[in-house]
Motif scaffolding. Structure first.
Motif, PDB file in Angstrom:
ATOM      1  N   PHE A   4     -41.310 -12.977 -14.339  1.00 31.98           N
ATOM      2  CA  PHE A   4     -39.987 -12.106 -13.707  1.00 31.98           C
ATOM      3  C   PHE A   4     -39.921 -11.195 -15.268  1.00 31.98           C
ATOM      4  O   PHE A   4     -40.463 -11.176 -16.261  1.00 31.98           O
ATOM      5  CB  PHE A   4     -39.058 -13.262 -13.967  1.00 31.98           C
ATOM      6  CG  PHE A   4     -39.347 -14.627 -13.631  1.00 31.98           C
ATOM      7  CD1 PHE A   4     -39.230 -14.681 -12.174  1.00 31.98           C
ATOM      8  CD2 PHE A   4     -39.905 -16.394 -13.565  1.00 31.98           C
ATOM      9  CE1 PHE A   4     -38.757 -15.508 -11.246  1.00 31.98           C
ATOM     10  CE2 PHE A   4     -39.503 -17.076 -13.117  1.00 31.98           C
ATOM     11  CZ  PHE A   4     -38.951 -16.663 -11.395  1.00 31.98           C
ATOM     12  N   LYS A   5     -38.907 -10.437 -15.382  1.00 37.70           N
ATOM     13  CA  LYS A   5     -38.388  -8.823 -15.519  1.00 37.70           C
ATOM     14  C   LYS A   5     -37.065 -10.408 -15.701  1.00 37.70           C
ATOM     15  O   LYS A   5     -36.098 -10.159 -15.427  1.00 37.70           O
ATOM     16  CB  LYS A   5     -38.145  -7.732 -15.138  1.00 37.70           C
ATOM     17  CG  LYS A   5     -38.137  -7.232 -16.096  1.00 37.70           C
ATOM     18  CD  LYS A   5     -38.193  -5.285 -15.589  1.00 37.70           C
ATOM     19  CE  LYS A   5     -37.755  -4.636 -16.373  1.00 37.70           C
ATOM     20  NZ  LYS A   5     -38.105  -4.478 -18.163  1.00 37.70           N
ATOM     21  N   LEU A   6     -36.930  -9.646 -17.566  1.00 40.19           N
ATOM     22  CA  LEU A   6     -35.986 -10.364 -17.952  1.00 40.19           C
ATOM     23  C   LEU A   6     -34.635  -9.770 -19.170  1.00 40.19           C
ATOM     24  O   LEU A   6     -34.925  -9.547 -19.896  1.00 40.19           O
ATOM     25  CB  LEU A   6     -36.048 -11.654 -18.840  1.00 40.19           C
ATOM     26  CG  LEU A   6     -37.158 -12.922 -17.982  1.00 40.19           C
ATOM     27  CD1 LEU A   6     -37.413 -14.087 -19.036  1.00 40.19           C
ATOM     28  CD2 LEU A   6     -36.469 -13.255 -16.566  1.00 40.19           C
ATOM     29  N   PRO A   7     -34.443  -8.746 -18.019  1.00 42.78           N
ATOM     30  CA  PRO A   7     -33.559  -7.942 -19.196  1.00 42.78           C
ATOM     31  C   PRO A   7     -32.503  -8.347 -20.269  1.00 42.78           C
ATOM     32  O   PRO A   7     -32.354  -6.953 -21.348  1.00 42.78           O
ATOM     33  CB  PRO A   7     -32.417  -7.321 -17.869  1.00 42.78           C
ATOM     34  CG  PRO A   7     -33.195  -7.439 -16.664  1.00 42.78           C
ATOM     35  CD  PRO A   7     -34.070  -9.149 -17.193  1.00 42.78           C
ATOM     36  N   ASN A  37     -41.561  -5.323 -22.876  1.00 44.80           N
ATOM     37  CA  ASN A  37     -41.233  -4.673 -21.210  1.00 44.80           C
ATOM     38  C   ASN A  37     -39.893  -5.812 -21.028  1.00 44.80           C
ATOM     39  O   ASN A  37     -40.005  -5.279 -19.906  1.00 44.80           O
ATOM     40  CB  ASN A  37     -41.658  -4.499 -20.926  1.00 44.80           C
ATOM     41  CG  ASN A  37     -42.544  -3.179 -21.577  1.00 44.80           C
ATOM     42  OD1 ASN A  37     -42.720  -2.487 -21.616  1.00 44.80           O
ATOM     43  ND2 ASN A  37     -44.605  -3.829 -21.402  1.00 44.80           N
ATOM     44  N   ARG A  38     -39.742  -6.424 -22.014  1.00 41.56           N
ATOM     45  CA  ARG A  38     -38.834  -7.880 -20.850  1.00 41.56           C
ATOM     46  C   ARG A  38     -39.289  -8.555 -20.458  1.00 41.56           C
ATOM     47  O   ARG A  38     -39.078  -8.260 -19.154  1.00 41.56           O
ATOM     48  CB  ARG A  38     -36.883  -7.481 -20.834  1.00 41.56           C
ATOM     49  CG  ARG A  38     -37.173  -7.010 -22.316  1.00 41.56           C
ATOM     50  CD  ARG A  38     -35.687  -5.894 -22.475  1.00 41.56           C
ATOM     51  NE  ARG A  38     -35.363  -5.170 -23.301  1.00 41.56           N
ATOM     52  CZ  ARG A  38     -34.268  -5.675 -23.849  1.00 41.56           C
ATOM     53  NH1 ARG A  38     -32.980  -5.894 -23.428  1.00 41.56           N
ATOM     54  NH2 ARG A  38     -33.802  -4.994 -25.549  1.00 41.56           N
ATOM     55  N   THR A  39     -41.070  -9.300 -20.588  1.00 42.19           N
ATOM     56  CA  THR A  39     -41.801  -9.254 -19.594  1.00 42.19           C
ATOM     57  C   THR A  39     -42.354 -11.304 -19.015  1.00 42.19           C
ATOM     58  O   THR A  39     -42.114 -11.236 -20.985  1.00 42.19           O
ATOM     59  CB  THR A  39     -42.420  -9.110 -18.190  1.00 42.19           C
ATOM     60  OG1 THR A  39     -43.342  -8.834 -19.233  1.00 42.19           O
ATOM     61  CG2 THR A  39     -42.265  -7.476 -17.450  1.00 42.19           C
ATOM     62  N   VAL A  40     -42.103 -12.105 -18.973  1.00 42.16           N
ATOM     63  CA  VAL A  40     -42.383 -13.679 -18.980  1.00 42.16           C
ATOM     64  C   VAL A  40     -43.709 -13.805 -17.487  1.00 42.16           C
ATOM     65  O   VAL A  40     -43.017 -13.338 -16.460  1.00 42.16           O
ATOM     66  CB  VAL A  40     -40.940 -14.445 -19.264  1.00 42.16           C
ATOM     67  CG1 VAL A  40     -40.778 -14.768 -18.574  1.00 42.16           C
ATOM     68  CG2 VAL A  40     -42.620 -15.574 -19.947  1.00 42.16           C
ATOM     69  N   GLN A  41     -44.931 -13.859 -17.975  1.00 44.89           N
ATOM     70  CA  GLN A  41     -45.843 -14.863 -16.827  1.00 44.89           C
ATOM     71  C   GLN A  41     -45.669 -16.066 -17.221  1.00 44.89           C
ATOM     72  O   GLN A  41     -46.466 -16.317 -18.265  1.00 44.89           O
ATOM     73  CB  GLN A  41     -47.677 -13.978 -17.525  1.00 44.89           C
ATOM     74  CG  GLN A  41     -47.085 -11.999 -17.084  1.00 44.89           C
ATOM     75  CD  GLN A  41     -48.602 -12.198 -17.506  1.00 44.89           C
ATOM     76  OE1 GLN A  41     -49.534 -12.880 -17.461  1.00 44.89           O
ATOM     77  NE2 GLN A  41     -48.619 -11.084 -16.237  1.00 44.89           N
ATOM     78  N   ILE A  42     -46.111 -16.575 -16.406  1.00 45.04           N
ATOM     79  CA  ILE A  42     -45.970 -17.893 -16.494  1.00 45.04           C
ATOM     80  C   ILE A  42     -46.655 -18.584 -15.035  1.00 45.04           C
ATOM     81  O   ILE A  42     -46.742 -18.573 -13.838  1.00 45.04           O
ATOM     82  CB  ILE A  42     -44.021 -18.493 -15.530  1.00 45.04           C
ATOM     83  CG1 ILE A  42     -42.983 -17.708 -16.597  1.00 45.04           C
ATOM     84  CG2 ILE A  42     -44.179 -20.327 -16.077  1.00 45.04           C
ATOM     85  CD1 ILE A  42     -41.142 -18.087 -15.606  1.00 45.04           C
ATOM     86  N   PRO A  52     -40.742 -20.622  -7.261  1.00 42.98           N
ATOM     87  CA  PRO A  52     -40.602 -19.353  -8.522  1.00 42.98           C
ATOM     88  C   PRO A  52     -38.754 -19.349  -8.225  1.00 42.98           C
ATOM     89  O   PRO A  52     -38.291 -18.903  -9.188  1.00 42.98           O
ATOM     90  CB  PRO A  52     -40.774 -17.938  -7.705  1.00 42.98           C
ATOM     91  CG  PRO A  52     -41.867 -18.561  -6.877  1.00 42.98           C
ATOM     92  CD  PRO A  52     -41.598 -19.807  -6.427  1.00 42.98           C
ATOM     93  N   GLU A  53     -37.980 -19.720  -6.923  1.00 41.81           N
ATOM     94  CA  GLU A  53     -36.861 -19.934  -6.838  1.00 41.81           C
ATOM     95  C   GLU A  53     -35.968 -20.086  -8.402  1.00 41.81           C
ATOM     96  O   GLU A  53     -35.048 -20.608  -8.555  1.00 41.81           O
ATOM     97  CB  GLU A  53     -36.019 -19.820  -5.547  1.00 41.81           C
ATOM     98  CG  GLU A  53     -36.711 -18.951  -4.852  1.00 41.81           C
ATOM     99  CD  GLU A  53     -38.179 -18.947  -4.692  1.00 41.81           C
ATOM    100  OE1 GLU A  53     -38.494 -17.933  -3.140  1.00 41.81           O
ATOM    101  OE2 GLU A  53     -38.636 -20.612  -4.248  1.00 41.81           O
ATOM    102  N   ALA A  54     -36.771 -22.084  -8.300  1.00 41.44           N
ATOM    103  CA  ALA A  54     -35.959 -22.579  -9.121  1.00 41.44           C
ATOM    104  C   ALA A  54     -36.254 -21.994 -10.344  1.00 41.44           C
ATOM    105  O   ALA A  54     -35.701 -23.098 -11.280  1.00 41.44           O
ATOM    106  CB  ALA A  54     -36.856 -24.429  -9.053  1.00 41.44           C
ATOM    107  N   LEU A  55     -37.266 -21.483 -10.889  1.00 41.97           N
ATOM    108  CA  LEU A  55     -37.515 -21.086 -12.508  1.00 41.97           C
ATOM    109  C   LEU A  55     -36.510 -20.089 -12.150  1.00 41.97           C
ATOM    110  O   LEU A  55     -35.635 -19.710 -13.564  1.00 41.97           O
ATOM    111  CB  LEU A  55     -38.864 -20.629 -12.442  1.00 41.97           C
ATOM    112  CG  LEU A  55     -39.629 -21.477 -12.471  1.00 41.97           C
ATOM    113  CD1 LEU A  55     -41.600 -20.874 -12.108  1.00 41.97           C
ATOM    114  CD2 LEU A  55     -39.907 -22.295 -13.702  1.00 41.97           C
ATOM    115  N   ALA A  56     -36.061 -19.001 -11.269  1.00 44.28           N
ATOM    116  CA  ALA A  56     -35.185 -17.788 -11.682  1.00 44.28           C
ATOM    117  C   ALA A  56     -34.218 -18.477 -11.447  1.00 44.28           C
ATOM    118  O   ALA A  56     -33.151 -18.018 -12.546  1.00 44.28           O
ATOM    119  CB  ALA A  56     -35.392 -16.590 -10.212  1.00 44.28           C
ATOM    120  N   ALA A  67     -34.232 -10.318 -13.263  1.00 47.45           N
ATOM    121  CA  ALA A  67     -34.354  -8.657 -12.674  1.00 47.45           C
ATOM    122  C   ALA A  67     -34.525  -8.425 -10.901  1.00 47.45           C
ATOM    123  O   ALA A  67     -35.544  -8.882 -11.258  1.00 47.45           O
ATOM    124  CB  ALA A  67     -34.669  -7.784 -13.024  1.00 47.45           C
ATOM    125  N   ALA A  68     -33.636  -7.880 -10.585  1.00 53.03           N
ATOM    126  CA  ALA A  68     -34.053  -7.921  -8.376  1.00 53.03           C
ATOM    127  C   ALA A  68     -35.516  -7.165  -8.403  1.00 53.03           C
ATOM    128  O   ALA A  68     -35.404  -6.089  -9.163  1.00 53.03           O
ATOM    129  CB  ALA A  68     -33.350  -7.823  -7.922  1.00 53.03           C
TER     130      ALA A  68
END
Length: 68
Positions: A4-7, A37-42, A52-56, A67-68
């Protein structure tokens, strides 16, 4: 692996909050952060991995909408 990119993620406190949020859904998840870069890999457990939807949705509820 889910990325995910988390701005809104910008500091160590944010990293702790994101980690705690993900661990509520999967206590054994492994997270890798790229703060500049404001990203996280899970990496979730394959047998009971949250979607992924539940995590988002959980991240959005904590103030870190992906971010979309």
């Amino acid at each position: 692996m889910i990325e995910f990119k988390l701005p809104d993620m910008s500091c160590g406190h944010c990293v702790k909050a994101v980690t705690a949020t993900v661990h509520k859904l999967d206590p054994q998840a492994q997270l890798t952060f790229d703060l500049p870069n404001r990203t996280v890999q899970i990496q979730t457990r394959a047998d009971e991995a949250p979607s992924p939807e539940a995590l988002a949705a959980a991240l959005s509820a904590e103030g870190y909408p992906p971010a979309a």
